[in-house]
Design a protein around this motif. Structure first.
Motif, short mmCIF file in Angstrom:
data_model
loop_
_atom_site.label_atom_id
_atom_site.label_comp_id
_atom_site.label_asym_id
_atom_site.label_seq_id
_atom_site.Cartn_x
_atom_site.Cartn_y
_atom_site.Cartn_z
N VAL A 6 -34.48 -27.68 -8.38
CA VAL A 6 -35.27 -28.51 -9.29
C VAL A 6 -36.49 -27.81 -9.87
CG1 VAL A 6 -34.54 -30.58 -8.01
CG2 VAL A 6 -36.73 -29.52 -7.46
N MET A 7 -36.86 -26.65 -9.33
CA MET A 7 -38.10 -26.01 -9.76
C MET A 7 -38.04 -25.53 -11.20
SD MET A 7 -37.88 -22.29 -7.86
CE MET A 7 -36.81 -20.98 -8.45
N THR A 8 -39.19 -25.40 -11.82
CA THR A 8 -39.31 -24.83 -13.15
C THR A 8 -39.40 -23.31 -13.00
OG1 THR A 8 -40.45 -26.79 -13.98
CG2 THR A 8 -40.71 -24.75 -15.25
N ARG A 9 -38.48 -22.60 -13.64
CA ARG A 9 -38.42 -21.15 -13.47
C ARG A 9 -39.26 -20.41 -14.51
NH1 ARG A 9 -33.96 -19.87 -10.15
NH2 ARG A 9 -32.70 -21.70 -9.63
N GLU A 10 -39.27 -20.92 -15.74
CA GLU A 10 -40.06 -20.28 -16.79
C GLU A 10 -41.48 -20.85 -16.73
OE1 GLU A 10 -38.99 -17.81 -18.64
OE2 GLU A 10 -37.02 -17.90 -17.67
N VAL A 11 -42.35 -20.16 -16.02
CA VAL A 11 -43.68 -20.68 -15.74
C VAL A 11 -44.73 -19.94 -16.57
CG1 VAL A 11 -45.39 -21.11 -13.93
CG2 VAL A 11 -42.95 -21.21 -13.39
N ALA A 12 -45.58 -20.70 -17.23
CA ALA A 12 -46.72 -20.10 -17.93
C ALA A 12 -47.75 -19.67 -16.89
CB ALA A 12 -47.33 -21.10 -18.90
N THR A 13 -48.24 -18.46 -16.98
CA THR A 13 -49.22 -17.94 -16.04
C THR A 13 -50.41 -17.37 -16.80
OG1 THR A 13 -48.23 -15.73 -16.00
CG2 THR A 13 -47.40 -17.34 -14.40
N VAL A 14 -51.47 -17.09 -16.07
CA VAL A 14 -52.66 -16.50 -16.66
C VAL A 14 -53.17 -15.41 -15.73
CG1 VAL A 14 -54.24 -18.16 -15.58
CG2 VAL A 14 -54.88 -17.07 -17.74
N ALA A 137 -43.49 -33.91 -11.32
CA ALA A 137 -42.59 -34.25 -12.42
C ALA A 137 -41.18 -33.74 -12.16
CB ALA A 137 -43.12 -33.68 -13.74
N ASP A 138 -41.05 -32.59 -11.50
CA ASP A 138 -39.73 -32.06 -11.17
C ASP A 138 -39.01 -32.97 -10.17
OD1 ASP A 138 -39.87 -29.61 -12.73
OD2 ASP A 138 -41.33 -28.92 -11.27
N LEU A 139 -39.77 -33.47 -9.20
CA LEU A 139 -39.18 -34.41 -8.23
C LEU A 139 -38.80 -35.71 -8.93
CD1 LEU A 139 -41.47 -33.92 -5.09
CD2 LEU A 139 -39.38 -32.72 -5.73
N LEU A 140 -39.61 -36.11 -9.90
CA LEU A 140 -39.32 -37.34 -10.64
C LEU A 140 -38.02 -37.19 -11.44
CD1 LEU A 140 -40.75 -40.07 -10.95
CD2 LEU A 140 -41.72 -39.23 -13.09
N ARG A 141 -37.85 -36.02 -12.07
CA ARG A 141 -36.61 -35.78 -12.82
C ARG A 141 -35.40 -35.78 -11.89
NH1 ARG A 141 -40.07 -32.71 -16.31
NH2 ARG A 141 -40.09 -30.94 -14.87
N ALA A 142 -35.56 -35.18 -10.70
CA ALA A 142 -34.47 -35.15 -9.75
C ALA A 142 -34.11 -36.56 -9.28
CB ALA A 142 -34.84 -34.27 -8.55
N LEU A 143 -35.13 -37.39 -9.07
CA LEU A 143 -34.89 -38.77 -8.66
C LEU A 143 -34.18 -39.54 -9.76
CD1 LEU A 143 -35.21 -41.20 -6.80
CD2 LEU A 143 -37.54 -41.50 -7.71
#
Length: 250
Positions: A6-14, A137-143
């Protein structure tokens, strides 16, 4: 299901040496509330989020300067607080004490970490490197997806007999561990479940209805439960006596 699913792989970083203006602009552009912070070698060194910008001199939201006695008691902490409220670099404001999770961790483990530490997102770290991020939000999408799959596979009213539904509802109520055997009676007609019995407090009502509504094949739940008020030793009438009739579709 595990975090990797469920994780977001394309992550914006700084980068940790970036200006806070750059971090804020990226958060607004990507519509995210937090960014992992990496050093020049690509190692995860912190996290910057909306909460790190709540108390700022520019917004007049920084608290008043402390009294002189606090400078004597804990000067290091006061210096750190001042840097967070006035600093212009990401490294000044970011959170350094990170809570991370493995891609192989279960969603239960990730959710427990979020609840325990009262945080909204967890950097996902594999072999010392940032692999993604898992947020509420990722857990919410999975639910949402799980509920959709459950509804799609729910048998039609004619697919299960009323006797099967009744037995499954009774088992679901027993699995809650909240009610002694025989306290709650269940009747099922054409997929409509009617509950009767006595509850010790209103908080039990939501639990028993949730147990009944979770059973596939249940079309509607009629609440005929009475509740005993422990303070007065009196019984409250069931919701069926009220304007909504105590009826809710499953």
């Amino acid at each position: 299901m595990i975090v990797r699913d469920v994780m977001t792989r394309e992550v914006a970083t700084v980068q940790d040496d970036a200006a806070i203006e750059a971090a804020i602009a990226l958060m607004l552009e990507r519509r995210v509330s937090g960014l992992p912070v990496l050093d020049r070698a690509g190692a995860l060194v912190g996290l910057v989020s909306e909460g790190d910008f709540l108390r700022r001199r520019e917004l007049d939201t920084a608290p008043p300067q402390p009294g002189w006695i606090q400078y004597i008691v804990d000067p290091g902490r006061l210096a750190e607080t001042y840097a967070r409220e006035h600093g212009r670099g990401v490294s000044d404001v970011m959170t350094r004490a990170l809570v991370t999770v493995s891609p192989e961790a279960t969603l239960a483990e990730a959710a427990a970490l979020m609840a325990r530490h009262r945080i909204r997102r967890l950097p996902v770290v594999a072999q010392g490197r940032l692999a993604g991020i898992v947020a509420r939000a990722d857990l919410l999408r999975a639910l949402h997806a799980a509920l959709g799959r459950s509804r799609a596979t729910t048998p039609s009213p004619s697919a299960r007999s009323d006797a099967e539904i009744r037995a499954t509802v009774e088992a679901a109520i027993a699995e809650t561990g909240l009610f002694p055997a025989g306290r709650i009676s269940v009747a099922v007609v054409d997929g409509t479940v009617t509950l009767h019995g006595t509850l010790v407090g209103e908080r039990q009502r939501a639990a028993i209805r949730a147990a009944a509504e979770s059973v596939s094949g249940v079309q509607m739940v009629r609440d005929g439960l009475a509740s005993i008020d422990a303070r007065t030793n009196g019984a409250d009438p069931p919701p069926g006596d009220g304007p909504d009739g105590g009826v809710r579709a499953a």
